[in-house]
Structures are given as C-alpha cells and as structure tokens.
Design an enzyme around this catalytic site. Structure first.
Site, PDB file in Angstrom:
ATOM      1  N   CYS A 289       0.859  -1.003  -0.280  1.00  0.00           N
ATOM      2  CA  CYS A 289      -0.036  -0.060   0.129  1.00  0.00           C
ATOM      3  C   CYS A 289       0.572   1.435  -0.181  1.00  0.00           C
ATOM      4  O   CYS A 289       0.519   2.302  -0.391  1.00  0.00           O
ATOM      5  CB  CYS A 289      -0.678  -0.133   0.953  1.00  0.00           C
ATOM      6  SG  CYS A 289      -0.361   0.135   3.409  1.00  0.00           S
ATOM      7  N   ASN A 453      -4.618   3.163   3.576  1.00  0.00           N
ATOM      8  CA  ASN A 453      -3.880   1.735   3.269  1.00  0.00           C
ATOM      9  C   ASN A 453      -4.729   0.260   2.870  1.00  0.00           C
ATOM     10  O   ASN A 453      -3.785  -0.106   2.543  1.00  0.00           O
ATOM     11  CB  ASN A 453      -2.620   1.087   4.102  1.00  0.00           C
ATOM     12  CG  ASN A 453      -4.089   1.423   5.109  1.00  0.00           C
ATOM     13  OD1 ASN A 453      -3.827   2.704   5.977  1.00  0.00           O
ATOM     14  ND2 ASN A 453      -4.128   0.107   6.640  1.00  0.00           N
TER      15      ASN A 453
END
Length: 481
Positions: A289, A453
C-alpha cells in the site's frame, strides 16, 4: 422570497437534476458497459446527495464548484452516441468545453471527444473473466466488495470463489457476516445471503463458492466451473515465484499477490508500470500500500523537476499482524500493544521503488511508525529536486496532475485546511496530496501524502487485475500526457 428561500430552491432544483442523471448513468453502465466519471470518481450506483457532493468536491481541486447544470448536457449527449465499453469523465468534458473556442455545440464537442469509443474504434464487450480470492481477510473482503460493485454490467470481472481454511462450525455464516458489516468501511452496499447447502455466499445476485483448503495444490478449480481465472492471493503466505506457482492449478491462468513480491516477481503499481506486464506473465505482485502511495507522486515529481535523492517516513495505521496487547511476536517491536503505542518498524516501500520505477536512479530511503488508528496512513516524502522551484508552482503542478494526467486515478489533491486521517477512509486513489501541509524551499520539497492503506490499495489491485484480464477500458477525454 427571502435569500434563504432562494438558496433552498436552488438546492431542490439541483437535486431534481441529479435524480434525472441516475437512470441515464445506470443504463449506460448496464447496457453499454460505460462507466460515467466525474474527475476520476465513478458516479455509477451513487445517490442524489453523493452525486451533488462529488460535483462540489471539484472546487477542492479545480478552484470552483462544478454544477450538475453544467454536466447534465454532456451526459445527455452521450445517450445519442453509439458508445463501446469505456469510461467517460463528464467533469473533464465540461472543463475542456469551457476552453474550446471553436463554437461547437455540446453534442458536437462530446462526439468528437469520445470518438475513440465509437465507430471502428469501438471495443466489443468482453466476456466476463473469472476471479478467485485466496484468503478472505481485510484486503480480501474489500476486493470482494469492489469486484461485486463493478460487475453491474454483467461484463468485466466476476468473483467466482474464495478459498479459506475451515475454522469450524458456522464458518460460512461468520465470513458472510464479516463481508456484510465492517467497523471501518461500513455496511455492504446490497444484499447478502448464505447458501450453506452449496457452500456459497450470494451477494447482489453473485454466487460465490467458498472452497475450504489449506493447500493450494489440492484444488481443481475446473470442478467448480471456473476456467482461465485470475487468482488473487491476499494471504501474503507465499511471495516468491516458487511459492505462488502452487496456485497455478487447473482453472487458474494468472496469480496476483497483494504484498511485495520477492525475487523476479514483477512489482506493479497501476498507473506507473502496469503497461510493462508481459502478456505471458502468470505471476505478479501489486507491491505494498505504501509503495502504491509514494511511487505515483514520486514519478510525477521526477518527470517535472528531477529527483536527486529522497526519504519517505510513513505514519501507518496498525494492522492485524500486530498484537492488541503485549505478547510474543517474531518482530522485536510489533509484539507491543498496537492500540496503545506508536511502534517503530521497517518498511520495504523505499527499496520497492526501484522495482516499480527503475528509471529513477535517485537513492530513496525509508522508515515507518505504526500508530493507534485502524485505517488511513500518511507518507511524508522529502525530496531533493534537480532544480529550484516554489510551493505555488509545485501545488499548481500536482493539482493539474490529479485532474488531467495519466496519473489522475492514482493521485488526488485536497486543499481543505482541517483535513485529518478519517476524512480519507474510502478514498479510491493511491494517495492524496495535502496542499496545506506541502513545504517547498528552493530545491527541497516535502509532500504529505494521505492514503487509505486498505481501500485505496484494494482499488489499485483491482485496476491491475482489470488490466491483465483485458477489461480495463480507455478513459475519455484522454488524459494529457
């Protein structure tokens, strides 16, 4: 009539216009596989208020609010065009029409702008591509939501199965419940039922078979009617080619990993290097991420200013691999209580930059601190540039990148002075530039990049899967290169 009455009347008029847009957007999506966007944000399956809020958000990046009265004529013009599968950004149509001085009508301008999706250029609607999720944790369930959401046209990606370990009685019911309700991302948008007799979860009419296995080499997916599928491994259990190759079983054509790949596994950041994927590549990674958050703005800055060196510090939400309370952990610090501490840890994002952006020769270092929030992180990207610039120039450049460049699906831009992490839960961009926090001094630029994320990363994964499956359709008007 008072001033307040005028304002309320105007609101009701805009509500009425937004209501009229919904069936048009729905028909284009279902009947022609056309996704209507507004500055890269999908308007498919959105409510009246959501459509109005998306229009209003344009002022954060374009300086002024965009009205539904401006975009409706372009949406109506699309219905008269024989469009093939595509993504049409009516916000960009409205913006570029304002600057066009040829005296064209809205219908003429729209037809010209989307000509790549019409006539001999029109793509044929593709058969749906089977997808299997190996693992059903945080990322797996968000991927399921996205895949189901994007299957409204009946084409594109089709979630056929999830593979998990059997955790005992009520396993199927509990997994369906976790898909239905999420403490961070809210309720599933639709209906979910459980078919225990056939080991299936039925979500918005999609029958998803739950396959119980702890050994990928033991599954024959063709036995479930699955063929030529893309398997997304979101367990992180295997990260090299040898381990991931175990998934290449009957019915599986490609494997996509939702973690940084090791060895010669390509690490792909959509928008940056997805076009380097070889057609015959069977195994690839979507990196992390944080890598997805920093690489697109890093690429943008390198192209405009040059980058000599950089450091990224990520302030990252805690994750399931940490402990709720102090307990044994194989990592030195991650054993300490996640909701009670800031925890210094390592990040591989800086080293992963070289894989996703090999043309960038500048050394990039990185470190990370886990903090007690459940989602949304921020990357602080400190860059030494090849030339001096100003804060105003950098912000104008990044604002334009977020609006018109090929990276507009990856990079968002916000100028709200009171923005905090929870504002970005559900963001579909890889990262969001915080204009108010940006610092520039000569050849030094510090960018503050928010990113969800979980959800933002999942959107990037789906984009990669769409690309390798051949159902990633072009966007019009075409982004400026």
């Amino acid at each position: 009539m008072t001033v307040n009455d005028d304002v309320f009347t105007n609101w009701m008029q805009r509500e009425e216009i937004a209501e009229s847009m919904i069936p048009i957007i729905g028909r284009l999506h279902r009947e022609r596989d056309v996704t209507v966007l507004l500055h890269s944000r999908s308007l498919v399956n959105k409510s009246v208020v959501s459509i109005l809020k998306t229009h209003r958000f344009a002022r954060q990046i374009d300086g002024e609010e965009l009205s539904v009265t401006e975009t409706l004529p372009f949406l109506q013009a699309l219905t008269a065009i024989d469009l093939g599968p595509s993504q049409i950004d009516i916000g960009m149509l409205a913006a570029t029409y304002k600057t066009d001085d040829r005296g064209l009508s809205v219908a003429e301008f729209t037809a010209e702008a989307v000509s790549g999706a019409t006539g001999p250029n029109k793509q044929e609607r593709r058969e749906s591509r089977d997808v299997v999720l190996y693992g059903f944790g945080r990322i797996g369930r968000l991927l399921a939501r996205l895949l189901i959401e994007k299957a409204g046209s009946g084409n594109g990606l089709r979630l056929r199965a999830i593979v998990v370990r059997n955790s005992g009685s009520e396993d199927l019911v509990k997994r369906a419940s976790l898909l239905r309700r999420d403490s961070i991302h809210g309720q599933f948008q639709g209906t979910i039922t459980v078919d225990e007799a056939n080991s299936r979860i039925v979500a918005n009419g999609h029958e998803i078979t739950v396959i119980y296995s702890d050994d990928p080499t033991s599954v024959d997916y063709t036995a479930y009617g699955i063929n030529d599928a893309i398997l997304i491994d979101n367990t992180g259990r295997w990260r090299d080619r040898e381990g991931l190759s175990k998934h290449l079983r009957p019915g599986i054509a490609k494997v996509v990993l939702t973690a940084p790949g090791k060895g010669d596994v390509p690490n792909i950041v959509h928008g940056v290097n997805h076009d380097t994927i070889k057609p015959d590549e069977q195994i690839l990674s979507c990196a992390s991420c944080t890598t997805n958050a920093i690489v697109p703005p890093l690429k943008a800055m390198a192209e405009e200013y040059g980058v000599l060196r950089g450091h990224v510090e990520t302030v990252h939400s805690f994750t399931n691999d940490q402990n709720l309370l102090d307990n044994y952990h194989s990592s030195d610090r991650r054993g300490r209580s996640a909701p009670l501490n800031m925890v210094i840890t390592e990040t591989g994002a800086a080293s992963a930059v070289a894989k996703a952006l090999p043309e960038l020769k500048a050394p990039i270092t990185g470190s990370s601190i886990r903090v007690p929030v459940p989602d949304v992180s921020i990357a602080i990207l400190n860059l030494q540039l090849a030339r001096e610039t100003s804060r105003e120039e950098v912000l104008d450049y990044l604002r334009n990148v977020s609006l018109t460049s090929p990276l507009k699906r990856q990079i968002d831009f916000i100028s709200a002075p009171d923005a905090v992490s929870s504002d970005f839960i559900g963001s579909r961009h890889a990262s969001i530039v915080d204009a108010g926090a940006t610092k520039v001094d000569g050849d030094n630029a510090i960018l503050y990049l928010w990113y969800d994320n979980e959800f933002g990363y999942s959107c990037q994964v789906v984009r990669v899967v769409q690309h390798v499956s051949g159902v990633e359709y072009p966007t019009y008007p075409a982004p400026a290169v």
